[in-house]
Design an enzyme around this catalytic site. Structure first.
Site, PDB file in Angstrom:
ATOM      1  N   ILE A  17      31.445  -1.578  14.436  1.00 23.88           N
ATOM      2  CA  ILE A  17      31.660  -1.957  15.838  1.00 23.88           C
ATOM      3  C   ILE A  17      31.423  -0.753  16.759  1.00 23.88           C
ATOM      4  O   ILE A  17      30.834  -0.885  17.832  1.00 23.88           O
ATOM      5  CB  ILE A  17      33.099  -2.512  16.026  1.00 23.88           C
ATOM      6  CG1 ILE A  17      33.280  -3.796  15.198  1.00 23.88           C
ATOM      7  CG2 ILE A  17      33.410  -2.754  17.489  1.00 23.88           C
ATOM      8  CD1 ILE A  17      34.724  -4.299  15.111  1.00 23.88           C
ATOM      9  N   ASP A  36      32.765  10.548  14.813  1.00 27.57           N
ATOM     10  CA  ASP A  36      33.121   9.906  13.543  1.00 27.57           C
ATOM     11  C   ASP A  36      33.553  10.973  12.539  1.00 27.57           C
ATOM     12  O   ASP A  36      33.077  12.107  12.563  1.00 27.57           O
ATOM     13  CB  ASP A  36      31.942   9.108  12.975  1.00 27.57           C
ATOM     14  CG  ASP A  36      32.400   7.985  12.040  1.00 27.57           C
ATOM     15  OD1 ASP A  36      32.374   6.815  12.466  1.00 27.57           O
ATOM     16  OD2 ASP A  36      32.813   8.289  10.895  1.00 27.57           O
ATOM     17  N   ASP A  57      38.074  14.234  12.482  1.00 25.62           N
ATOM     18  CA  ASP A  57      39.130  13.223  12.429  1.00 25.62           C
ATOM     19  C   ASP A  57      39.681  13.006  13.843  1.00 25.62           C
ATOM     20  O   ASP A  57      40.349  13.900  14.397  1.00 25.62           O
ATOM     21  CB  ASP A  57      40.236  13.733  11.487  1.00 25.62           C
ATOM     22  CG  ASP A  57      41.414  12.786  11.398  1.00 25.62           C
ATOM     23  OD1 ASP A  57      41.433  11.770  12.128  1.00 25.62           O
ATOM     24  OD2 ASP A  57      42.322  13.072  10.597  1.00 25.62           O
ATOM     25  N   VAL A  58      39.442  11.833  14.409  1.00 21.74           N
ATOM     26  CA  VAL A  58      39.835  11.586  15.796  1.00 21.74           C
ATOM     27  C   VAL A  58      41.335  11.324  15.970  1.00 21.74           C
ATOM     28  O   VAL A  58      41.787  11.043  17.075  1.00 21.74           O
ATOM     29  CB  VAL A  58      39.019  10.443  16.434  1.00 21.74           C
ATOM     30  CG1 VAL A  58      37.541  10.763  16.419  1.00 21.74           C
ATOM     31  CG2 VAL A  58      39.302   9.111  15.758  1.00 21.74           C
ATOM     32  N   ASN A  84      38.345   3.465  18.941  1.00 23.31           N
ATOM     33  CA  ASN A  84      37.846   2.392  18.063  1.00 23.31           C
ATOM     34  C   ASN A  84      38.028   2.680  16.576  1.00 23.31           C
ATOM     35  O   ASN A  84      38.165   1.748  15.780  1.00 23.31           O
ATOM     36  CB  ASN A  84      36.362   2.156  18.384  1.00 23.31           C
ATOM     37  CG  ASN A  84      35.693   1.263  17.374  1.00 23.31           C
ATOM     38  OD1 ASN A  84      35.845   0.044  17.402  1.00 23.31           O
ATOM     39  ND2 ASN A  84      34.958   1.863  16.433  1.00 23.31           N
ATOM     40  N   SER A 135      42.991  -5.514  16.897  1.00 26.37           N
ATOM     41  CA  SER A 135      42.518  -6.553  15.968  1.00 26.37           C
ATOM     42  C   SER A 135      43.304  -7.815  16.284  1.00 26.37           C
ATOM     43  O   SER A 135      44.401  -7.735  16.863  1.00 26.37           O
ATOM     44  CB  SER A 135      42.822  -6.110  14.530  1.00 26.37           C
ATOM     45  OG  SER A 135      42.661  -7.192  13.631  1.00 26.37           O
ATOM     46  N   TYR A 148      48.316  -2.467   7.961  1.00 22.88           N
ATOM     47  CA  TYR A 148      47.317  -2.873   8.964  1.00 22.88           C
ATOM     48  C   TYR A 148      47.976  -3.750  10.030  1.00 22.88           C
ATOM     49  O   TYR A 148      47.801  -3.520  11.225  1.00 22.88           O
ATOM     50  CB  TYR A 148      46.157  -3.607   8.279  1.00 22.88           C
ATOM     51  CG  TYR A 148      44.920  -3.746   9.153  1.00 22.88           C
ATOM     52  CD1 TYR A 148      44.117  -2.646   9.433  1.00 22.88           C
ATOM     53  CD2 TYR A 148      44.554  -4.972   9.700  1.00 22.88           C
ATOM     54  CE1 TYR A 148      42.980  -2.759  10.230  1.00 22.88           C
ATOM     55  CE2 TYR A 148      43.414  -5.102  10.494  1.00 22.88           C
ATOM     56  CZ  TYR A 148      42.639  -3.996  10.755  1.00 22.88           C
ATOM     57  OH  TYR A 148      41.513  -4.123  11.552  1.00 22.88           O
ATOM     58  N   GLY A 180      37.119 -11.699  12.157  1.00 26.75           N
ATOM     59  CA  GLY A 180      36.128 -11.097  11.266  1.00 26.75           C
ATOM     60  C   GLY A 180      34.882 -10.569  11.955  1.00 26.75           C
ATOM     61  O   GLY A 180      34.286 -11.245  12.782  1.00 26.75           O
ATOM     62  N   ASP A 182      31.259  -8.337  10.813  1.00 24.57           N
ATOM     63  CA  ASP A 182      30.490  -7.977   9.620  1.00 24.57           C
ATOM     64  C   ASP A 182      30.282  -6.451   9.541  1.00 24.57           C
ATOM     65  O   ASP A 182      29.261  -5.938   9.987  1.00 24.57           O
ATOM     66  CB  ASP A 182      29.140  -8.716   9.675  1.00 24.57           C
ATOM     67  CG  ASP A 182      28.352  -8.510   8.399  1.00 24.57           C
ATOM     68  OD1 ASP A 182      28.925  -8.012   7.413  1.00 24.57           O
ATOM     69  OD2 ASP A 182      27.153  -8.857   8.403  1.00 24.57           O
TER      70      ASP A 182
HETATM   71  N1  LIG Z   1      35.482  -5.543  10.838  1.00 27.27           N
HETATM   72  C1  LIG Z   1      36.434  -6.370  11.215  1.00 27.27           C
HETATM   73  O1  LIG Z   1      36.493  -7.522  10.755  1.00 27.27           O
HETATM   74  C2  LIG Z   1      37.454  -5.916  12.236  1.00 27.27           C
HETATM   75  C3  LIG Z   1      38.278  -6.905  12.808  1.00 27.27           C
HETATM   76  C4  LIG Z   1      39.239  -6.503  13.732  1.00 27.27           C
HETATM   77  C5  LIG Z   1      39.352  -5.190  14.107  1.00 27.27           C
HETATM   78  N2  LIG Z   1      38.531  -4.251  13.538  1.00 27.27           N
HETATM   79  C6  LIG Z   1      38.695  -2.851  13.958  1.00 27.27           C
HETATM   80  O2  LIG Z   1      37.468  -2.360  14.447  1.00 27.27           O
HETATM   81  C7  LIG Z   1      37.471  -0.933  14.354  1.00 27.27           C
HETATM   82  C8  LIG Z   1      36.146  -0.476  13.777  1.00 27.27           C
HETATM   83  O3  LIG Z   1      36.056  -0.926  12.447  1.00 27.27           O
HETATM   84  P1  LIG Z   1      34.711  -1.478  11.786  1.00 27.27           P
HETATM   85  O4  LIG Z   1      34.970  -2.861  11.358  1.00 27.27           O
HETATM   86  O5  LIG Z   1      33.560  -1.179  12.656  1.00 27.27           O
HETATM   87  O6  LIG Z   1      34.711  -0.619  10.444  1.00 27.27           O
HETATM   88  P2  LIG Z   1      33.680   0.456   9.839  1.00 27.27           P
HETATM   89  O7  LIG Z   1      34.331   0.903   8.603  1.00 27.27           O
HETATM   90  O8  LIG Z   1      32.310  -0.110   9.796  1.00 27.27           O
HETATM   91  O9  LIG Z   1      33.668   1.625  10.924  1.00 27.27           O
HETATM   92  C9  LIG Z   1      34.766   2.445  11.148  1.00 27.27           C
HETATM   93  C10 LIG Z   1      34.280   3.848  11.404  1.00 27.27           C
HETATM   94  O10 LIG Z   1      35.418   4.641  11.741  1.00 27.27           O
HETATM   95  C11 LIG Z   1      35.294   5.882  11.089  1.00 27.27           C
HETATM   96  N3  LIG Z   1      36.614   6.487  10.949  1.00 27.27           N
HETATM   97  C12 LIG Z   1      37.638   6.085  10.163  1.00 27.27           C
HETATM   98  N4  LIG Z   1      38.683   6.914  10.298  1.00 27.27           N
HETATM   99  C13 LIG Z   1      38.300   7.864  11.190  1.00 27.27           C
HETATM  100  C14 LIG Z   1      38.955   9.012  11.720  1.00 27.27           C
HETATM  101  N5  LIG Z   1      40.199   9.342  11.369  1.00 27.27           N
HETATM  102  N6  LIG Z   1      38.263   9.782  12.598  1.00 27.27           N
HETATM  103  C15 LIG Z   1      36.996   9.458  12.949  1.00 27.27           C
HETATM  104  N7  LIG Z   1      36.345   8.388  12.479  1.00 27.27           N
HETATM  105  C16 LIG Z   1      36.997   7.596  11.608  1.00 27.27           C
HETATM  106  C17 LIG Z   1      34.635   5.578   9.751  1.00 27.27           C
HETATM  107  O11 LIG Z   1      34.021   6.735   9.195  1.00 27.27           O
HETATM  108  C18 LIG Z   1      33.627   4.490  10.154  1.00 27.27           C
HETATM  109  O12 LIG Z   1      32.366   5.036  10.482  1.00 27.27           O
HETATM  110  C19 LIG Z   1      38.695  -0.571  13.528  1.00 27.27           C
HETATM  111  O13 LIG Z   1      39.721  -0.118  14.385  1.00 27.27           O
HETATM  112  C20 LIG Z   1      39.065  -1.887  12.869  1.00 27.27           C
HETATM  113  O14 LIG Z   1      40.422  -1.938  12.530  1.00 27.27           O
HETATM  114  C21 LIG Z   1      37.571  -4.595  12.614  1.00 27.27           C
END
Ligand SMILES: NC(=O)c1ccc[n+]([C@@H]2O[C@H](COP(=O)([O-])OP(=O)(O)OC[C@H]3O[C@@H](n4cnc5c(N)ncnc54)[C@H](O)[C@@H]3O)[C@@H](O)[C@H]2O)c1
Length: 265
Positions: A17, A36, A57-58, A84, A135, A148, A180, A182
């Site tokens: 995302i 990232d 680490d953010v 994010n 989420s 979570y 969800g 992808d």
């Molecule tokens: N995919 C889903 O279905 C979904 C649904 C609801 C919410 N979300 C939320 O969306 C957000 C993005 O997730 P996504 O689905 O794109 O997953 P993803 O795993 O594709 O991307 C997450 C990114 O965050 C980075 N990351 C993780 N911890 C980090 C940190 N401490 N510092 C810097 N970077 C970090 C990872 O390296 C990765 O590149 C998250 O907060 C997740 O909880 C995702």
């Protein structure tokens, strides 16, 4: 809020995302810092977009400071911060202390620390926009993962509090709550060390609604920001589910128990 010409930081933008958000922002004329934990992924996305990458680490306040300093030096004051980056965590009561701490750190405290650094300047300027990626699990719950569920509720709570406290001083806040999407998170990263709980969690999410692409979610975010809506729901049915929960908590919980039993077969 028009994103054209704005300076944005997107965390977790090396994939999923966050990467789609960074791309959509650049397409809309914003200047973006791609942050990232995975520095190579951040560099790859930033290279494709003509943006700037910062690895780290953010959840670490020193890294957030570096992000803000980099954005200011290269582009000017930060207008938009997308908190994010997110992680899953452990399964249920067997989640370890480390899994709880990591989820609290990345999913909640990272937002608190970024706001602490940015909001005073935004209040002084009378403008700034904080976008939380929480989420649907932060409004409803996440079958299969206690950390979570809890940390995403906390992320929604912090975003609400920010909006309520600083909304009259020019600080806009939106809170993204998808079901969800992808990405890697939905293909197992949600609960990395517990495959059974991860399978249950993924089945719950994919049974509850359509799995959207990260690009569809990014479009919804930018449209909601233009209208300055607090709650961003790429799956509109989440609002009905949330209303059911609020209207009759006991009935909603009974329904969730039945849903979980059905998923377990
Ligand atoms: N995919 C889903 O279905 C979904 C649904 C609801 C919410 N979300 C939320 O969306 C957000 C993005 O997730 P996504 O689905 O794109 O997953 P993803 O795993 O594709 O991307 C997450 C990114 O965050 C980075 N990351 C993780 N911890 C980090 C940190 N401490 N510092 C810097 N970077 C970090 C990872 O390296 C990765 O590149 C998250 O907060 C997740 O909880 C995702």
């Amino acid at each position: 809020m028009d994103i054209a010409g704005k300076v944005a930081i997107v965390t977790g933008a090396g994939a999923g995302i966050g990467a789609a958000l960074a791309r959509r922002l650049v397409d809309g004329g914003a200047r973006v810092v791609v942050a990232d934990l995975d520095a190579d992924s951040a560099a790859k996305v930033a290279g494709e977009l003509g943006a700037i990458a910062v690895g780290g680490d953010v959840a670490d306040e020193a890294v957030i400071s570096t992000l803000i300093e980099t954005a200011e030096r290269e582009y000017g004051p930060v207008d938009l911060y997308f908190a994010n980056a997110g992680i899953g965590g452990g399964p249920g009561l067997d989640s370890t202390e480390d899994q709880w701490s990591a989820a609290i750190d990345v999913n909640v405290m990272a937002h608190v620390r970024a706001a602490r650094l940015l909001v005073p300047g935004w209040v002084e300027r009378g403008s700034g926009y904080f976008v939380t990626t929480a989420s649907a699990a932060g409004l409803l719950t996440q079958i299969g993962s206690a950390p979570y569920s809890v940390t995403k509720h906390a992320a929604v709570g912090f975003a609400e509090w920010l909006s309520m406290t600083y909304g009259d001083q020019g600080v806009r806040v939106s809170c993204l709550c998808p079901m969800g999407v992808d990405t890697r998170l939905l293909s197992g990263d949600l609960i990395p060390d517990a495959p059974e709980a991860a399978a249950l969690a993924i089945k719950a999410v994919t049974t509850a609604g359509k799995v959207l692409s990260p690009e569809e979610v990014a479009d919804t975010v930018v449209a909601a920001m233009a209208a300055e809506h607090f709650l961003i729901l790429p799956h509109p049915e989440v609002l009905d589910m949330y209303r059911h929960k609020g209207a009759d908590y006991d009935r909603w919980l009974a329904g969730m128990r039945r849903f979980q039993a059905m998923l377990r077969g």
